[in-house]
Design a protein around this motif. Structure first.
Motif, short mmCIF file in Angstrom:
data_model
loop_
_atom_site.label_atom_id
_atom_site.label_comp_id
_atom_site.label_asym_id
_atom_site.label_seq_id
_atom_site.Cartn_x
_atom_site.Cartn_y
_atom_site.Cartn_z
N SER A 77 -4.83 4.32 8.18
CA SER A 77 -5.35 3.13 8.85
C SER A 77 -4.83 3.03 10.27
N LEU A 78 -3.54 3.31 10.46
CA LEU A 78 -2.96 3.26 11.80
C LEU A 78 -3.57 4.33 12.70
N GLY A 79 -3.76 5.53 12.16
CA GLY A 79 -4.35 6.60 12.96
C GLY A 79 -5.79 6.31 13.34
N MET A 80 -6.57 5.74 12.43
CA MET A 80 -7.97 5.41 12.74
C MET A 80 -8.06 4.33 13.80
N GLY A 130 -9.76 3.51 19.28
CA GLY A 130 -9.47 3.02 20.62
C GLY A 130 -9.63 4.09 21.67
N ALA A 131 -9.24 5.32 21.33
CA ALA A 131 -9.42 6.42 22.28
C ALA A 131 -10.89 6.78 22.46
N ILE A 132 -11.67 6.68 21.37
CA ILE A 132 -13.10 7.00 21.48
C ILE A 132 -13.82 5.96 22.30
N PHE A 133 -13.53 4.67 22.09
CA PHE A 133 -14.18 3.63 22.87
C PHE A 133 -13.76 3.68 24.34
N THR A 192 0.84 -1.19 0.00
CA THR A 192 0.00 0.00 0.00
C THR A 192 0.88 1.24 0.00
N MET A 193 0.24 2.40 -0.06
CA MET A 193 0.95 3.66 -0.01
C MET A 193 1.16 4.07 1.44
N PRO A 194 2.26 4.71 1.75
CA PRO A 194 2.49 5.12 3.14
C PRO A 194 1.38 6.00 3.70
N LEU A 195 0.77 6.85 2.88
CA LEU A 195 -0.31 7.71 3.36
C LEU A 195 -1.52 6.89 3.79
N LYS A 196 -1.90 5.91 2.99
CA LYS A 196 -3.03 5.05 3.34
C LYS A 196 -2.73 4.23 4.60
#
Length: 325
Positions: A255-258, A263-266, A247-251
């Motif tokens: 994904s890692l940020g989401m 996890g922080a929202i839950f 994949t592309m580093p941006l994608k």
């Protein structure tokens, strides 16, 4: 005369290389001097790392690298000005006991095995491709950490980073545009398209990527419009695992940020429970819920006990919601 087998073509000696690099202490600091501070140099942030060890193992069957960081701390060097609440940005939850003892070079292998058996702050395990020095798989493990985030300090820190951009360090004259003559059936590719094509030609390739589960004690102070404080709120993030990545580093970064954002929202129930505004909102909600339950259930229970029971239950009926709130 007998020839040594190492000089013969049938010699089948396998290469086995081990490299151990030990760094006792690393200190990285960022200084800034701008016109708002009359060009007086001031330290913004300092990063300390203790007893760092890098292990590289190479053999015919495997190539691996392991980076061990027992202790890492990021300090807010502007805390002495009195405008900030936290002197530390990131540190381990457990206290690290520093030692002045330096391991001898011939004991580095034993010291490496000793560190792997201890709870270390950062442990990066990498597998490399056999034919090139490029990461094939990556495993990251972090010990429980404390994070202290303050909006005023983050703003000043980002302003200091802007001054470090190369565009602000050197002057570049504007390039004059030149008219190009194209031959028949030729077109000019826009610069943006060319840049994106080069970017897409080198995607991120990993056989496996894993960040093991981690625990964070989060403290946040913000005062944009209203002062809100979170103090030592526990957050637990599940492991992030991907295999056969292409994949592309941006994608991949999205994904890692989401993953950690969800996890922080839950985990917001724990975070909101330690808000200093409104006392403890989670405790308030729990008390209101209990009060409303008694507000409905107690009179109904009194009806099944007769008229007198209904009158008796009316006192808790009015009293419970007020006491609970």
């Amino acid at each position: 005369m007998e020839v040594c087998q190492h000089f013969r073509n049938e010699c089948d000696a396998k290469a086995d290389i081990k490299v151990r690099l030990f760094v006792k202490e690393i200190n990285f600091s960022l200084h800034t001097d701008n016109v708002t501070k009359q060009y007086m140099k001031s330290e913004v942030v300092s990063i300390f790392a203790d007893d760092l060890l890098v292990a590289y193992d190479y053999s015919d069957d495997d190539r691996s690298m392991n980076v061990v960081v027992p202790n890492l701390q990021i300090d807010n060097q502007l805390f002495s000005t009195g405008k900030y609440d936290f002197p530390v940005v990131l540190c381990a939850q457990a206290l690290y006991e520093k030692s002045d003892i330096l391991p001898e070079p011939f004991y580095l292998e034993c010291y490496y095995k000793y560190l792997k058996g201890k709870p270390i702050m950062i442990n990066l395990r990498m597998k490399l491709f056999e034919d090139e020095f490029k990461v094939n798989s990556l495993n990251c493990k972090f010990s429980p950490v404390r994070a202290y985030i303050e909006d005023a300090y983050i703003t000043d820190f980002l302003d200091a980073l802007v001054e470090c951009e190369p565009t602000n360090c050197a002057y570049k004259s504007k390039l004059e545009f030149e008219r190009k003559m194209l031959l028949a059936n030729q077109i000019t590719i826009p610069r943006d398209v060319e840049t994106q094509a080069i970017y897409a030609a080198d995607p991120l390739q990993l056989r496996s990527f894993c960040i093991e589960s981690m625990n964070v004690l989060l403290s946040v102070h913000t005062s944009v419009r209203l002062y809100i404080a979170l103090d030592h709120s526990p957050l637990s993030f599940s492991s992030y695992e991907k295999s056969h990545l292409l994949t592309m580093p941006l994608k991949f970064g999205q994904s890692l940020g989401m993953h950690y954002l969800s996890g922080a929202i839950f985990g917001a129930g724990w975070v909101v429970g330690s808000l200093e505004i409104l006392g403890s909102p989670s405790g308030l909600a729990r008390s209101v819920t209990t009060g409303l339950k008694d507000f409905v259930s107690l009179p109904v229970q009194g009806l099944f006990r007769g008229p007198w029971g209904f009158v008796v239950q009316m006192f808790p009926f009015f009293n419970s919601p007020l006491i609970m709130i």
